[in-house]
Motif scaffolding. Sequence first.
Motif, PDB file in Angstrom:
ATOM      1  N   MET A  28       4.143   9.383  -1.080  1.00  0.00           N
ATOM      2  CA  MET A  28       3.654   9.653   0.042  1.00  0.00           C
ATOM      3  C   MET A  28       4.597  10.040   1.320  1.00  0.00           C
ATOM      4  O   MET A  28       5.826   8.519   0.889  1.00  0.00           O
ATOM      5  N   LEU A  29       5.352  10.453   1.742  1.00  0.00           N
ATOM      6  CA  LEU A  29       6.461  10.445   3.043  1.00  0.00           C
ATOM      7  C   LEU A  29       5.349   9.763   4.262  1.00  0.00           C
ATOM      8  O   LEU A  29       4.775   9.801   4.174  1.00  0.00           O
ATOM      9  N   LEU A  30       6.406   8.393   4.322  1.00  0.00           N
ATOM     10  CA  LEU A  30       6.291   7.307   5.300  1.00  0.00           C
ATOM     11  C   LEU A  30       7.505   7.415   6.800  1.00  0.00           C
ATOM     12  O   LEU A  30       8.561   7.492   6.199  1.00  0.00           O
ATOM     13  N   TYR A  31       6.368   6.886   8.195  1.00  0.00           N
ATOM     14  CA  TYR A  31       8.314   6.606   9.378  1.00  0.00           C
ATOM     15  C   TYR A  31       7.674   5.957   9.514  1.00  0.00           C
ATOM     16  O   TYR A  31       7.101   5.247   9.402  1.00  0.00           O
ATOM     17  N   HIS A  32       9.363   5.167  10.250  1.00  0.00           N
ATOM     18  CA  HIS A  32       9.691   3.809  10.134  1.00  0.00           C
ATOM     19  C   HIS A  32      10.636   3.648  12.185  1.00  0.00           C
ATOM     20  O   HIS A  32      11.468   4.480  11.786  1.00  0.00           O
ATOM     21  N   GLY A  33      10.228   3.862  13.223  1.00  0.00           N
ATOM     22  CA  GLY A  33      10.979   3.779  14.211  1.00  0.00           C
ATOM     23  C   GLY A  33      11.472   2.485  14.684  1.00  0.00           C
ATOM     24  O   GLY A  33      10.592   1.145  14.565  1.00  0.00           O
ATOM     25  N   SER A  34      12.592   3.027  15.090  1.00  0.00           N
ATOM     26  CA  SER A  34      13.738   1.342  15.133  1.00  0.00           C
ATOM     27  C   SER A  34      14.510   1.715  15.923  1.00  0.00           C
ATOM     28  O   SER A  34      15.486   2.778  16.548  1.00  0.00           O
ATOM     29  N   TYR A  59       6.082  -2.027   8.945  1.00  0.00           N
ATOM     30  CA  TYR A  59       5.040  -0.878   9.217  1.00  0.00           C
ATOM     31  C   TYR A  59       5.666   0.210   9.412  1.00  0.00           C
ATOM     32  O   TYR A  59       6.751   0.559  10.380  1.00  0.00           O
ATOM     33  N   MET A  60       4.442   0.911   8.356  1.00  0.00           N
ATOM     34  CA  MET A  60       5.059   2.736   9.171  1.00  0.00           C
ATOM     35  C   MET A  60       3.787   3.565   9.171  1.00  0.00           C
ATOM     36  O   MET A  60       2.726   2.771   9.682  1.00  0.00           O
ATOM     37  N   THR A  61       4.282   4.985   9.190  1.00  0.00           N
ATOM     38  CA  THR A  61       2.460   5.334   9.675  1.00  0.00           C
ATOM     39  C   THR A  61       3.200   6.907   8.739  1.00  0.00           C
ATOM     40  O   THR A  61       4.509   7.062   8.529  1.00  0.00           O
ATOM     41  N   THR A  62       1.963   7.464   8.004  1.00  0.00           N
ATOM     42  CA  THR A  62       2.554   9.237   7.813  1.00  0.00           C
ATOM     43  C   THR A  62       2.600  10.040   8.837  1.00  0.00           C
ATOM     44  O   THR A  62       3.260  11.090   8.185  1.00  0.00           O
ATOM     45  N   LEU A  63       2.241   9.911  10.051  1.00  0.00           N
ATOM     46  CA  LEU A  63       3.242  10.606  11.198  1.00  0.00           C
ATOM     47  C   LEU A  63       4.211  10.723  11.540  1.00  0.00           C
ATOM     48  O   LEU A  63       4.187   9.869  12.835  1.00  0.00           O
ATOM     49  N   GLN A  71       2.290   0.751  -3.298  1.00  0.00           N
ATOM     50  CA  GLN A  71       3.598   0.002  -2.085  1.00  0.00           C
ATOM     51  C   GLN A  71       2.950   0.166  -0.950  1.00  0.00           C
ATOM     52  O   GLN A  71       3.215  -1.632  -0.613  1.00  0.00           O
ATOM     53  N   VAL A  72       2.489   0.302  -0.329  1.00  0.00           N
ATOM     54  CA  VAL A  72       1.415  -0.174   0.883  1.00  0.00           C
ATOM     55  C   VAL A  72       0.056  -0.343   0.976  1.00  0.00           C
ATOM     56  O   VAL A  72      -0.510   0.074  -0.202  1.00  0.00           O
ATOM     57  N   ILE A  73      -0.843  -0.257   2.104  1.00  0.00           N
ATOM     58  CA  ILE A  73      -1.984  -0.689   1.967  1.00  0.00           C
ATOM     59  C   ILE A  73      -2.351  -0.599   3.488  1.00  0.00           C
ATOM     60  O   ILE A  73      -0.974  -0.083   4.060  1.00  0.00           O
ATOM     61  N   PRO A  74      -3.711   1.019   3.830  1.00  0.00           N
ATOM     62  CA  PRO A  74      -3.555   1.076   4.685  1.00  0.00           C
ATOM     63  C   PRO A  74      -3.448  -0.187   6.086  1.00  0.00           C
ATOM     64  O   PRO A  74      -4.214  -1.211   6.113  1.00  0.00           O
ATOM     65  N   PHE A  75      -3.662   0.304   7.377  1.00  0.00           N
ATOM     66  CA  PHE A  75      -4.187  -0.322   8.436  1.00  0.00           C
ATOM     67  C   PHE A  75      -5.118  -0.214   8.701  1.00  0.00           C
ATOM     68  O   PHE A  75      -5.494   0.649   9.768  1.00  0.00           O
ATOM     69  N   LYS A  76      -6.101  -1.480   9.888  1.00  0.00           N
ATOM     70  CA  LYS A  76      -7.141  -1.187   9.933  1.00  0.00           C
ATOM     71  C   LYS A  76      -7.175  -0.616  11.023  1.00  0.00           C
ATOM     72  O   LYS A  76      -6.557  -0.597  11.859  1.00  0.00           O
ATOM     73  N   ASN A  77      -7.817  -0.021  11.329  1.00  0.00           N
ATOM     74  CA  ASN A  77      -8.374   1.217  12.940  1.00  0.00           C
ATOM     75  C   ASN A  77      -7.042   1.825  13.232  1.00  0.00           C
ATOM     76  O   ASN A  77      -7.436   2.593  14.189  1.00  0.00           O
ATOM     77  N   ILE A  78      -6.129   2.107  12.288  1.00  0.00           N
ATOM     78  CA  ILE A  78      -5.183   3.374  12.653  1.00  0.00           C
ATOM     79  C   ILE A  78      -4.938   3.535  11.596  1.00  0.00           C
ATOM     80  O   ILE A  78      -4.642   3.320  10.716  1.00  0.00           O
ATOM     81  N   PRO A  79      -5.968   6.132  11.413  1.00  0.00           N
ATOM     82  CA  PRO A  79      -5.304   6.278   9.967  1.00  0.00           C
ATOM     83  C   PRO A  79      -3.814   6.269   9.479  1.00  0.00           C
ATOM     84  O   PRO A  79      -4.159   6.693   8.240  1.00  0.00           O
ATOM     85  N   SER A  80      -3.302   6.694  10.016  1.00  0.00           N
ATOM     86  CA  SER A  80      -1.717   6.642   9.722  1.00  0.00           C
ATOM     87  C   SER A  80      -0.765   5.497   9.587  1.00  0.00           C
ATOM     88  O   SER A  80       0.144   6.325   9.245  1.00  0.00           O
ATOM     89  N   ALA A  81      -1.526   4.588  10.029  1.00  0.00           N
ATOM     90  CA  ALA A  81      -0.791   3.186   9.058  1.00  0.00           C
ATOM     91  C   ALA A  81      -0.796   3.170   8.499  1.00  0.00           C
ATOM     92  O   ALA A  81      -1.883   3.105   7.335  1.00  0.00           O
ATOM     93  N   ARG A  82       0.260   2.484   8.031  1.00  0.00           N
ATOM     94  CA  ARG A  82       0.787   1.758   6.529  1.00  0.00           C
ATOM     95  C   ARG A  82       1.517   0.523   5.834  1.00  0.00           C
ATOM     96  O   ARG A  82       2.174   0.486   7.131  1.00  0.00           O
ATOM     97  N   LEU A  83       0.996  -0.376   5.822  1.00  0.00           N
ATOM     98  CA  LEU A  83       2.026  -1.263   5.693  1.00  0.00           C
ATOM     99  C   LEU A  83       2.283  -2.054   4.085  1.00  0.00           C
ATOM    100  O   LEU A  83       1.711  -1.464   3.313  1.00  0.00           O
ATOM    101  N   ALA A  84       3.690  -2.579   4.178  1.00  0.00           N
ATOM    102  CA  ALA A  84       3.950  -2.850   3.277  1.00  0.00           C
ATOM    103  C   ALA A  84       4.285  -4.651   2.900  1.00  0.00           C
ATOM    104  O   ALA A  84       4.738  -5.029   4.453  1.00  0.00           O
ATOM    105  N   ILE A  85       4.437  -5.314   2.009  1.00  0.00           N
ATOM    106  CA  ILE A  85       4.411  -6.416   2.116  1.00  0.00           C
ATOM    107  C   ILE A  85       6.138  -6.995   1.441  1.00  0.00           C
ATOM    108  O   ILE A  85       6.279  -7.554   1.903  1.00  0.00           O
ATOM    109  N   LYS A  86       6.710  -5.613   0.617  1.00  0.00           N
ATOM    110  CA  LYS A  86       8.123  -5.804   0.159  1.00  0.00           C
ATOM    111  C   LYS A  86       8.869  -4.903   0.532  1.00  0.00           C
ATOM    112  O   LYS A  86       8.799  -3.521   1.445  1.00  0.00           O
TER     113      LYS A  86
END
Length: 178
Positions: free
Chosen positions: A1-7, A28-32, A91-106
């Motif tokens: 899946m493609l994910l995005y991260h702003g910095s 912290y990443m997002t599908t959008l 590699q990722v888990i969904p973030f509660k209440n934000i459908p597009s958010a994904r979290l990685a611990i590594k």
Amino acid sequence: MLLYHGSNVGGIKALEPKQADHERPYVYMTTLEAVSAFYLCNAVRRPYYWFPYGFTKDNIPIYHELYPDALKEVSNGISGYIYRVEANESQVIPFKNIPSARLAIKSVVVDDVKKTNNVYDYFLECESKGILKIGKFEDKSEQSLKNWYNMIYEYVKEKNMIFSPRLLVCKIYTDKIP
């Protein structure tokens, strides 16, 4: 899946977990892609990340302006980088209440990066493409604004942010609503 991260930091080759206002460090990443740009112009001081956005029934992000020209104020003239990564579900888990958010611990390796010279211009471009909506302050009802301000107030109390200068803007507008 493609994910995005702003910095605002350039030259990142791998995204590393960082501590925000949650119980542990995450990437912290997002599908959008448009949602990742919110994190280029954080209106609340780190480590907090709070943005007045949600999603339409068609899953299009909508940024809610809570005072006149709010999006322009926090994003005009701001530059940054939108990092793209390819990740698999393990590699990722969904973030509660934000459908597009994904979290990685590594850490996650960056595949590509796009520099954005003016985040506000980027948001306007996204809006013109129909991949972002901007909910203007002027179009909100008094009740809608009260609901938003109450939500902010509860978040501020929960995170003990009562003395943050940017939050005074919300207080000013809240006082004007009967």
